[in-house]
Design an enzyme around this catalytic site. Structure first.
Site, mmCIF file in Angstrom:
data_model
loop_
_atom_site.group_PDB
_atom_site.id
_atom_site.type_symbol
_atom_site.label_atom_id
_atom_site.label_comp_id
_atom_site.label_asym_id
_atom_site.label_seq_id
_atom_site.Cartn_x
_atom_site.Cartn_y
_atom_site.Cartn_z
ATOM 1 N N HIS A 300 7.040 -13.639 12.870
ATOM 2 C CA HIS A 300 6.894 -13.046 11.537
ATOM 3 C C HIS A 300 7.700 -13.904 10.582
ATOM 4 O O HIS A 300 8.857 -13.605 10.276
ATOM 5 C CB HIS A 300 7.415 -11.603 11.551
ATOM 6 N N PHE A 456 11.224 -13.563 12.577
ATOM 7 C CA PHE A 456 11.666 -12.432 13.375
ATOM 8 C C PHE A 456 10.457 -11.915 14.153
ATOM 9 O O PHE A 456 9.343 -12.381 13.978
ATOM 10 C CB PHE A 456 12.233 -11.335 12.463
ATOM 11 N N HIS A 457 10.699 -10.964 15.046
ATOM 12 C CA HIS A 457 9.608 -10.226 15.686
ATOM 13 C C HIS A 457 8.664 -11.090 16.516
ATOM 14 O O HIS A 457 7.442 -11.049 16.338
ATOM 15 C CB HIS A 457 8.795 -9.468 14.634
ATOM 16 N N PRO A 458 9.155 -11.908 17.449
ATOM 17 C CA PRO A 458 8.240 -12.666 18.312
ATOM 18 C C PRO A 458 7.407 -11.731 19.189
ATOM 19 O O PRO A 458 7.931 -10.766 19.750
ATOM 20 C CB PRO A 458 9.180 -13.538 19.150
ATOM 21 N N PRO A 501 8.132 -4.536 14.342
ATOM 22 C CA PRO A 501 7.476 -4.040 15.558
ATOM 23 C C PRO A 501 8.293 -3.058 16.402
ATOM 24 O O PRO A 501 7.826 -2.637 17.453
ATOM 25 C CB PRO A 501 7.250 -5.329 16.349
#
Length: 532
Positions: A300, A456-458, A501
């Site tokens: 993200h 962020f948010h892989p 997420p």
């Protein structure tokens, strides 16, 4: 019979009661384990973040014996100093310097402690957008994951971590400025929903909440798992998963003290995150039959603009991420608040030398806000010398989305009274007096190399799907072809979400636990009064 309603308003946000404190912390510190220990449980959960902790808690409360493995250590709330320079080396993997290789290189911060990345995130909570769930059904054959199917699990997660809306008066001037500009222009925006109890707006969410208000997994799901009999083994790294005749038999972990844990189990649940889960499974040759393990990495990408005002802003006072603008959400662009203490601002403020000094001298009058892009590019994670190597190139379309997002944000800043706006796009200088020309002139001409971003948010590196030929796990998060092996973290999420997420991962984790227990969905959970 009417459905009970859970308060999500200002009173619930400020109420600091309700945090669960177990009678006993069931922690075995791997730094002090130098021998071989044999443990037998029903389920071994590898990781204590947004995926691992909820599934461990629900399994333990459902009657299973559970062992949790965590590579990091346990941190007391009293240890959180609110100083980024102190906390980043303690709470972040690689001191916050995990970086992708690609165009451009992108910093991808991850947590490394009991609580995982939930310990250092902003506690922002969105349900999985319904359009995303429909896409999962259409493209990945994931029936049973529609909004009505997930509703009971969303509600359970929201109650457990107390998802409530930020009151405007605690949001801080940084958020109120963007709200003012958003309302003046008639754009869509609202105050965010967060997982907190008794938040006081200390402004350092990303460095460990010193008030203990943020409801990260280490003070929510993990203590309740302990109370139900689960044990957390810290400073313990899973190295092998033994599979015999197609069934999970044992998990082997190495401790920081030089010892070995041999955990006999019927269920092994890998929850090490989208960057580490594929590395572990690749090394063991598990989940590789489709050729998709480690691929399909979605991140993200995010960046922030700064605006100078005539009045004090003190962006570090209040909740750093408290307001969002979703005017361009259908195009994969969302604006979310981002701010931090002055020493963090010094690290992230663009420029060098005298230019950087001038910006820092005006830091009290500077507002900061983020642009997040739902990425269309995809990356890959594989192992190099035993460590994850992340290859990711920002897509050209996403670079243009950053330009559009910054144009919207600059318009909002100017509508709120900004004198000057700075955006981190190469070739775009400071904008003054409401002039958006420097951004508008670059329409269609911004390239990935021009963007200065973090991410962020892989997600996505062990994606779920109905077809074993194109996915790593099925809709119940079971690794295709291995009985008893499941993955439960961001790696299973098969596409970009466009929102934070945490809620999606926790909801899938609770659903997995109920599936393994053979229990019906928790339809008794209260409905939120409001939700994002």
């Amino acid at each position: 019979m009417s459905t009970p309603v859970r308060d999500t308003g200002p009173a619930a946000y400020r109420d600091g009661t309700g945090t669960f404190h177990p009678d006993h912390r069931r922690i075995v510190d791997g730094r002090h384990v130098d021998d071989e220990r044999r443990i037998t449980v029903d389920a071994c959960v590898i990781g204590t973040g947004a995926g691992g902790a909820p599934v461990a808690k629900e399994l333990a409360e459902g009657g299973m014996s559970v062992a949790m493995l965590e590579e990091g250590i346990w941190h007391e709330t009293s240890e959180f100093t609110a100083r980024p320079r102190d906390m980043m080396p303690r709470l972040y993997r690689d001191a916050g310097q995990t970086v992708t290789a690609g165009n451009p290189p992108i910093v991808l911060p991850l947590g490394r402690a009991v609580g995982g990345t939930t310990l250092i995130n902003m506690a922002t909570c969105f349900r999985t957008p319904e359009r995303v769930l429909r896409r999962w059904q259409r493209e990945f054959g994931l029936d049973g994951l529609g909004a009505p199917d997930l509703e009971p699990y969303f509600r359970r997660v929201e109650r457990e971590i107390n998802v409530v809306q930020v009151p405007p008066d605690i949001a801080g001037e940084n958020a109120r400025i963007v709200e003012r500009g958003t309302r003046a222009l008639g754009y869509r925006g609202d105050y965010l929903f967060r997982a907190v109890r008794g938040c006081v707006g200390s402004g350092v969410c990303a460095f460990g909440c010193p008030s203990g208000a943020k409801q990260h997994t280490a003070i929510t799901w993990v203590p309740r798992a302990w109370a139900a009999g689960a044990t957390t083994y810290t400073a313990a790294t899973a190295t092998r998963i033994i599979v015999q005749h197609g069934k999970v038999r044992e998990v082997i972990a190495r401790t920081a003290g030089g010892g070995t844990l041999r955990i006999r189990c019927r269920h092994a649940i890998v929850s090490a995150g989208a960057l580490l889960t594929p590395v572990l499974l690749q090394r063991l040759g598990l989940g590789t039959r489709s050729g998709q393990l480690g691929r399909n990495l979605s991140i993200h990408p995010a960046s922030a603009a700064r605006a100078l005002f005539d009045e004090p802003v003190d962006a570090w006072k209040g909740v750093p991420q408290s307001f969002y603008v979703d005017e361009l959400a259908d195009d994969g662009i969302i604006l979310e608040g981002i701010a931090g203490p002055p020493d963090q601002a010094a690290m992230s403020t663009p420029g060098s030398g005298e230019a950087h000094r001038d910006l820092m001298l005006r830091i009290r009058e500077t507002a900061s806000f983020g642009v997040m892009v739902s990425d269309t590019g995809r990356g890959r994670v594989h192992t190099v010398l035993g460590r994850p190597h992340i290859r990711y190139d920002l897509h050209r379309d996403d670079a243009e989305r950053f330009r559009r997002g910054f144009e919207l944000l600059a318009e909002i800043f100017f509508a709120a009274g900004a004198r000057e706006v700075h955006v981190p796009l190469a070739g775009v200088g400071p904008m003054r007096d409401g002039d958006l020309g420097p951004l508008q002139e670059r329409a269609g001409r911004i390239r990935p190399r021009h963007v200065s971003a973090m991410a962020f948010h892989p997600l996505g590196t062990a994606r779920m799907g109905a077809d074993p030929a194109t996915s790593v796990v099925d809709g119940d998060l079971a690794v295709h072809g291995v009985d008893g092996l499941h993955v439960c973290d961001g790696s299973v999420v098969p596409s970009s979400l466009g929102v934070n997420p945490q809620m999606t991962i926790m909801t899938l984790a609770v659903r997995l636990a109920y599936h393994l227990l053979g229990a019906p969905a928790p339809t008794h959970e209260p409905a939120p009064a409001r939700i994002a």
